[in-house]
Motif scaffolding. Structure first.
Motif, PDB file in Angstrom:
ATOM      1  N   SER A 147       0.824  -1.204   0.000  1.00 43.99           N
ATOM      2  CA  SER A 147       0.000   0.000   0.000  1.00 43.99           C
ATOM      3  C   SER A 147       0.856   1.252   0.000  1.00 43.99           C
ATOM      4  O   SER A 147       0.500   2.273  -0.592  1.00 43.99           O
ATOM      5  N   SER A 165      -9.415 -10.338   6.031  1.00 43.06           N
ATOM      6  CA  SER A 165      -8.278  -9.509   5.621  1.00 43.06           C
ATOM      7  C   SER A 165      -8.439  -8.110   6.172  1.00 43.06           C
ATOM      8  O   SER A 165      -9.537  -7.700   6.578  1.00 43.06           O
ATOM      9  N   ASP A 166      -7.337  -7.367   6.179  1.00 44.29           N
ATOM     10  CA  ASP A 166      -7.457  -5.949   6.468  1.00 44.29           C
ATOM     11  C   ASP A 166      -7.870  -5.237   5.179  1.00 44.29           C
ATOM     12  O   ASP A 166      -8.117  -5.880   4.152  1.00 44.29           O
ATOM     13  N   THR A 167      -7.940  -3.917   5.220  1.00 45.63           N
ATOM     14  CA  THR A 167      -8.409  -3.167   4.057  1.00 45.63           C
ATOM     15  C   THR A 167      -7.276  -2.601   3.224  1.00 45.63           C
ATOM     16  O   THR A 167      -7.519  -1.859   2.263  1.00 45.63           O
ATOM     17  N   LYS A 168      -6.033  -2.932   3.566  1.00 45.38           N
ATOM     18  CA  LYS A 168      -4.900  -2.469   2.772  1.00 45.38           C
ATOM     19  C   LYS A 168      -4.800  -3.272   1.476  1.00 45.38           C
ATOM     20  O   LYS A 168      -5.337  -4.374   1.351  1.00 45.38           O
ATOM     21  N   LYS A 186      -5.910  -7.353   1.149  1.00 42.65           N
ATOM     22  CA  LYS A 186      -7.048  -7.685   0.285  1.00 42.65           C
ATOM     23  C   LYS A 186      -6.607  -8.550  -0.891  1.00 42.65           C
ATOM     24  O   LYS A 186      -7.264  -9.527  -1.244  1.00 42.65           O
ATOM     25  N   THR A 245     -13.649  -8.172   6.561  1.00 45.65           N
ATOM     26  CA  THR A 245     -12.473  -7.310   6.600  1.00 45.65           C
ATOM     27  C   THR A 245     -12.397  -6.612   7.945  1.00 45.65           C
ATOM     28  O   THR A 245     -13.414  -6.429   8.636  1.00 45.65           O
ATOM     29  N   GLU A 301     -10.215  -3.250  10.009  1.00 41.97           N
ATOM     30  CA  GLU A 301      -9.427  -2.039   9.790  1.00 41.97           C
ATOM     31  C   GLU A 301      -8.013  -2.208  10.354  1.00 41.97           C
ATOM     32  O   GLU A 301      -7.841  -2.810  11.422  1.00 41.97           O
TER      33      GLU A 301
END
Length: 403
Positions: free
Chosen positions: A108, A183-186, A190, A212, A214
């Motif tokens: 990211s 998953s996280d949102t990065k 993702k 997901t 944060e």
């Protein structure tokens, strides 16, 4: 010299001698920039990268890798913040002495840094970015591969390899029929979760729950209950170790006794610490590269890292950071050789990027060379499992059959 021979490059790494001939004492300083999270939750990974690049630069200077050139390191801390990384990229690009950049750690973050570095014509090599879109373009699934930036390279394998690799292994060798995918949102988390879930379902498995979280989340109470209700056999987590470790700990505390699995960012000492011994036991993690445990080419690196007394382990990305820096310095050496033994005055960054595309050598992690997209041809995967509170290597150098 169009390409450096593998045999000669092995000699460079293991003996430290110059591949560009003997010459006078270094006269000109070339700066290798670095961007990594040197503070914050991801500092363990970032410091392992910085330490390893320091070792590479020191070795190159000690043995006069490029006669007439002395290398120095300019490390920048992004603390895992894409905005800080973007500012770091701008600062590094503005310094004409910087001819290459190692990093960043996070995919990211790379999405923010790459445009500024590319605009400046500044080559970068990441030891840890695994997002396929960084080299294949954002629409690689629908429109095919299209390299976004000719200045961007990486030494590690991508999520398009490590996600499906573990999905196949779980389905075909471990008889896992269903899973929860979180998953996280990065971009990294993702992408990894998408690649894993897609292959898991393609091979007949069922994703019972997809959620997901944060980045920075600490309370997973609701998510734990959702996992419990799903009756999943396993939780696959796409993301980084802070959230993965806390999630594992809270699942175990709530009595949800199913294994965790994930990618390279989970494979860390921090995950073990945050999850705790009971929750971490049995966790599986792939790493986007080879395990160097018994790799002869890594002995000198491991010895040097240990002797330096660093407070964080070299981890999975330290060896790839060493090779990333070495690739950049070999590219500088190739430019010097082609210019009658001196650095050219014009288009130097362009020349280094061009030379980097042609570099090939046998480094700490094995063969390193780059395809037309900037990816390392060496697409190895390793697999680890937590046993008795420690990461143990199950597969040191694997390949995904679908690649």
């Amino acid at each position: 010299m169009r390409r450096l021979s593998v045999l000669t490059a092995v000699s460079v790494l293991l003996t430290g001698c110059s591949v560009f001939g003997d010459g006078p004492q270094p006269l000109k300083t070339v700066t290798i920039g670095l961007d990594a999270p040197l503070s914050g939750d991801l500092a363990e990974a970032g410091l392992s990268i910085k330490n390893s690049v320091e070792l590479a630069v020191a070795k190159a200077n000690e043995k006069h890798l490029v006669p007439g050139v002395r290398f120095e390191l300019d490390p920048r801390d992004d603390a895992g913040d894409p905005a800080r990384a973007k500012a770091n990229a701008t600062a590094l690009a503005a310094n004409p002495a910087v001819l290459g950049v190692v990093g960043p750690y996070s995919s990211s973050v790379a999405l923010e840094m790459n445009p500024a570095l590319a605009e400046a014509g500044l080559a970068q090599v990441s030891p840890s970015n695994t997002l396929p879109a960084l080299t294949w373009g954002p629409d690689y699934r629908g429109k095919g591969k299209n390299r976004p930036y000719g200045t961007y390279f990486r030494t590690v394998t991508t999520d398009a390899i490590q996600g499906p690799y573990l999905a196949d292994l779980l389905r075909r060798s471990m008889q896992v029929t269903n899973t929860a995918v979180i998953s996280d949102t990065k971009a990294y988390g993702k992408s990894l979760a998408d690649e894993f879930a897609g292959q898991f379902e393609y091979t007949g498995g069922t994703v019972l729950l997809r959620r997901t979280v944060e980045p920075g989340a600490t309370d997973f109470t609701a998510l734990v209950e959702q996992v419990r209700s799903s009756k999943a056999q396993l939780v696959y987590y796409g993301g980084e170790s802070p959230e993965a470790g806390r999630l594992a700990a809270q699942l175990a505390a709530a009595g949800v006794r199913i294994p965790m699995a994930g990618g390279d960012a989970m494979h860390s000492e921090e995950y073990l610490h945050l999850a705790g011994a009971t929750a971490a036991e049995g966790t599986l993690a792939t790493s986007a590269g080879i395990a160097i445990d018994n790799l002869a080419s890594a002995y000198a690196y491991v010895d040097a890292y240990t002797a330096a007394g660093y407070t964080v382990p070299h981890g999975p990305f330290g060896p790839y950071a060493y090779d990333s820096a070495w690739a950049l310095m070999l590219a500088v050496g190739s430019v010097v050789t082609k210019n009658d033994g001196v650095l050219p005055d014009q288009d130097l960054r362009k020349a280094v990027t061009s030379a980097l595309q042609e570099v090939t050598f046998f480094g700490v992690t094995g063969e390193v060379s780059f395809d037309k997209f900037g990816d390392n041809y060496n697409q190895s995967i390793s697999l680890y499992k937590v046993e008795n509170g420690k990461w143990t290597t199950l597969v040191s150098s694997g390949r995904w059959a679908g690649h």
